[in-house]
Scaffold this motif. Structure first.
Motif, PDB file in Angstrom:
ATOM      1  N   TRP A 111     -23.913  59.614 -13.147  1.00 40.77           N
ATOM      2  CA  TRP A 111     -23.214  59.967 -11.913  1.00 40.77           C
ATOM      3  C   TRP A 111     -21.843  60.551 -12.239  1.00 40.77           C
ATOM      4  O   TRP A 111     -21.165  60.086 -13.149  1.00 40.77           O
ATOM      5  N   ARG A 112     -21.444  61.560 -11.492  1.00 42.61           N
ATOM      6  CA  ARG A 112     -20.102  62.147 -11.638  1.00 42.61           C
ATOM      7  C   ARG A 112     -19.076  61.238 -10.954  1.00 42.61           C
ATOM      8  O   ARG A 112     -19.421  60.447 -10.081  1.00 42.61           O
ATOM      9  N   GLN A 113     -17.820  61.400 -11.348  1.00 37.44           N
ATOM     10  CA  GLN A 113     -16.755  60.566 -10.788  1.00 37.44           C
ATOM     11  C   GLN A 113     -16.719  60.631  -9.257  1.00 37.44           C
ATOM     12  O   GLN A 113     -16.523  59.610  -8.601  1.00 37.44           O
ATOM     13  N   THR A 114     -16.903  61.826  -8.692  1.00 36.62           N
ATOM     14  CA  THR A 114     -16.872  61.947  -7.231  1.00 36.62           C
ATOM     15  C   THR A 114     -18.031  61.182  -6.591  1.00 36.62           C
ATOM     16  O   THR A 114     -17.882  60.604  -5.512  1.00 36.62           O
ATOM     17  N   GLU A 115     -19.166  61.171  -7.256  1.00 36.04           N
ATOM     18  CA  GLU A 115     -20.322  60.430  -6.752  1.00 36.04           C
ATOM     19  C   GLU A 115     -20.091  58.919  -6.871  1.00 36.04           C
ATOM     20  O   GLU A 115     -20.486  58.160  -5.990  1.00 36.04           O
ATOM     21  N   VAL A 116     -19.448  58.507  -7.952  1.00 37.24           N
ATOM     22  CA  VAL A 116     -19.118  57.092  -8.134  1.00 37.24           C
ATOM     23  C   VAL A 116     -18.237  56.622  -6.992  1.00 37.24           C
ATOM     24  O   VAL A 116     -18.472  55.564  -6.391  1.00 37.24           O
ATOM     25  N   LEU A 117     -17.230  57.404  -6.672  1.00 39.85           N
ATOM     26  CA  LEU A 117     -16.345  57.051  -5.557  1.00 39.85           C
ATOM     27  C   LEU A 117     -17.105  56.980  -4.244  1.00 39.85           C
ATOM     28  O   LEU A 117     -16.906  56.061  -3.447  1.00 39.85           O
ATOM     29  N   ALA A 118     -17.971  57.947  -4.011  1.00 44.54           N
ATOM     30  CA  ALA A 118     -18.755  57.959  -2.775  1.00 44.54           C
ATOM     31  C   ALA A 118     -19.641  56.712  -2.685  1.00 44.54           C
ATOM     32  O   ALA A 118     -19.690  56.050  -1.640  1.00 44.54           O
ATOM     33  N   LEU A 119     -20.327  56.388  -3.758  1.00 45.71           N
ATOM     34  CA  LEU A 119     -21.191  55.204  -3.760  1.00 45.71           C
ATOM     35  C   LEU A 119     -20.390  53.934  -3.524  1.00 45.71           C
ATOM     36  O   LEU A 119     -20.796  53.064  -2.757  1.00 45.71           O
ATOM     37  N   ARG A 120     -19.263  53.825  -4.171  1.00 48.43           N
ATOM     38  CA  ARG A 120     -18.423  52.631  -4.038  1.00 48.43           C
ATOM     39  C   ARG A 120     -17.873  52.495  -2.621  1.00 48.43           C
ATOM     40  O   ARG A 120     -17.730  51.397  -2.100  1.00 48.43           O
ATOM     41  N   GLU A 121     -17.580  53.624  -1.976  1.00 49.51           N
ATOM     42  CA  GLU A 121     -16.988  53.611  -0.636  1.00 49.51           C
ATOM     43  C   GLU A 121     -18.018  53.679   0.484  1.00 49.51           C
ATOM     44  O   GLU A 121     -17.657  53.695   1.655  1.00 49.51           O
ATOM     45  N   GLY A 122     -19.285  53.757   0.140  1.00 52.18           N
ATOM     46  CA  GLY A 122     -20.324  53.777   1.163  1.00 52.18           C
ATOM     47  C   GLY A 122     -20.538  55.131   1.813  1.00 52.18           C
ATOM     48  O   GLY A 122     -21.072  55.209   2.921  1.00 52.18           O
ATOM     49  N   LYS A 123     -20.157  56.181   1.125  1.00 53.01           N
ATOM     50  CA  LYS A 123     -20.342  57.539   1.660  1.00 53.01           C
ATOM     51  C   LYS A 123     -21.638  58.127   1.111  1.00 53.01           C
ATOM     52  O   LYS A 123     -22.023  57.853  -0.022  1.00 53.01           O
ATOM     53  N   PRO A 124     -22.294  58.961   1.894  1.00 56.49           N
ATOM     54  CA  PRO A 124     -23.553  59.559   1.423  1.00 56.49           C
ATOM     55  C   PRO A 124     -23.317  60.543   0.282  1.00 56.49           C
ATOM     56  O   PRO A 124     -22.275  61.182   0.194  1.00 56.49           O
ATOM     57  N   LEU A 125     -24.326  60.647  -0.569  1.00 55.45           N
ATOM     58  CA  LEU A 125     -24.279  61.569  -1.697  1.00 55.45           C
ATOM     59  C   LEU A 125     -24.846  62.935  -1.337  1.00 55.45           C
ATOM     60  O   LEU A 125     -24.639  63.891  -2.058  1.00 55.45           O
ATOM     61  N   GLY A 126     -25.616  62.986  -0.261  1.00 61.56           N
ATOM     62  CA  GLY A 126     -26.316  64.211   0.078  1.00 61.56           C
ATOM     63  C   GLY A 126     -27.690  64.276  -0.561  1.00 61.56           C
ATOM     64  O   GLY A 126     -28.351  65.306  -0.541  1.00 61.56           O
ATOM     65  N   GLU A 127     -28.129  63.174  -1.145  1.00 61.24           N
ATOM     66  CA  GLU A 127     -29.477  63.039  -1.695  1.00 61.24           C
ATOM     67  C   GLU A 127     -30.201  62.055  -0.780  1.00 61.24           C
ATOM     68  O   GLU A 127     -30.060  60.840  -0.935  1.00 61.24           O
TER      69      GLU A 127
END
Length: 181
Positions: free
Chosen positions: A96-112
Motif C-alpha cells: 500500500w502507498r502512504q496515501t492509501e495507508v492514511l485513507a485506510l487508517r482514517e476510514g476513507k475509501p480507496l476507490g477499490e
C-alpha cells in the motif's frame, strides 16, 4: 508509564521463551518488539496472541494486501498509536502507498470497491463491538466476497483488537516509527 514488565528472551518466563524466539524472526525491526516483550510476562497472553497470529498465517486465504488493510482499518479505530504504527508498517510492506495507508487508517475509501467493501465490514465490526449492519455485509457479498472470506476477515479483526487492547491496557512504550501523517 508502562504497567507491565518487559522481558528479553533470556529473562522471560520459561513458557514464553520459545514463542519470543519465533516472534523475533518475523519482527519488522529484526528485534523483539516492546509489545511482545510485555506479552511475555504472561505466557497465556503471549500464547493467545501467537496462536491467533499463527492461525492467520497457516490457514488464511486472503491476499496479504487485503489482510493488512483489514488490520489497519481496525487499528484506526482502536485508540492505540502503537497498533496504528505497526499496522501502517505492515500495510506499506504489503504494497500500500502512504496515501492509501492514511485513507485506510482514517476510514476513507480507496476507490477499490471490492476491498473497500470488506474493509467496511471490519471497520464497522471494530467500532460496533463485532456488530455489522446487514447493508454493509450485503455490499461485501455483492462485491464478490464469499462467506468463508467474510468469516476469515474476523480473524484479522480479532488479532488487531487483541493486540491494540493489550497495548492500551499495558501502556506499551512505542518502539516503531509512527508512520505516515
Amino acid at each position: 508509564m508502562t504497567r507491565i514488565v518487559s522481558h528479553t528472551i533470556a529473562d522471560a518466563p520459561e513458557l514464553s521463551r520459545s514463542l519470543l524466539e519465533s516472534l523475533v524472526q518475523f519482527s519488522p525491526t529484526g528485534q523483539l518488539l516492546n509489545l511482545h516483550a510485555q506479552m511475555a510476562h504472561s505466557p497465556a497472553v503471549l500464547a493467545a496472541y501467537t496462536a491467533v497470529r499463527q492461525a492467520t498465517v497457516t490457514h488464511g486465504t486472503l491476499d496479504p494486501r487485503v489482510r493488512s488493510a483489514l488490520m489497519l482499518a481496525t487499528a484506526g479505530v482502536s485508540g492505540s498509536d502503537y497498533a496504528q504504527a505497526l499496522t501502517s508498517f505492515l500495510a506499506v510492506r504489503a504494497g500500500w502507498r502512504q496515501t492509501e495507508v492514511l485513507a485506510l487508517r482514517e476510514g476513507k475509501p480507496l476507490g477499490e470497491d471490492k476491498t473497500d467493501a470488506l474493509v467496511s465490514v471490519a471497520r464497522e465490526a471494530a467500532t460496533g463491538s463485532g456488530r455489522v449492519g446487514d447493508a454493509t455485509w450485503q455490499r461485501a457479498a455483492d462485491c464478490g466476497w464469499s462467506s468463508e472470506q467474510l468469516a476469515e476477515a474476523f480473524a484479522f479483526l480479532a488479532l488487531t483488537v487483541f493486540t491494540a487492547y493489550f497495548l492500551n491496557y499495558a501502556q506499551t512504550p512505542m518502539d516503531l516509527p509512527t508512520g505516515p501523517e
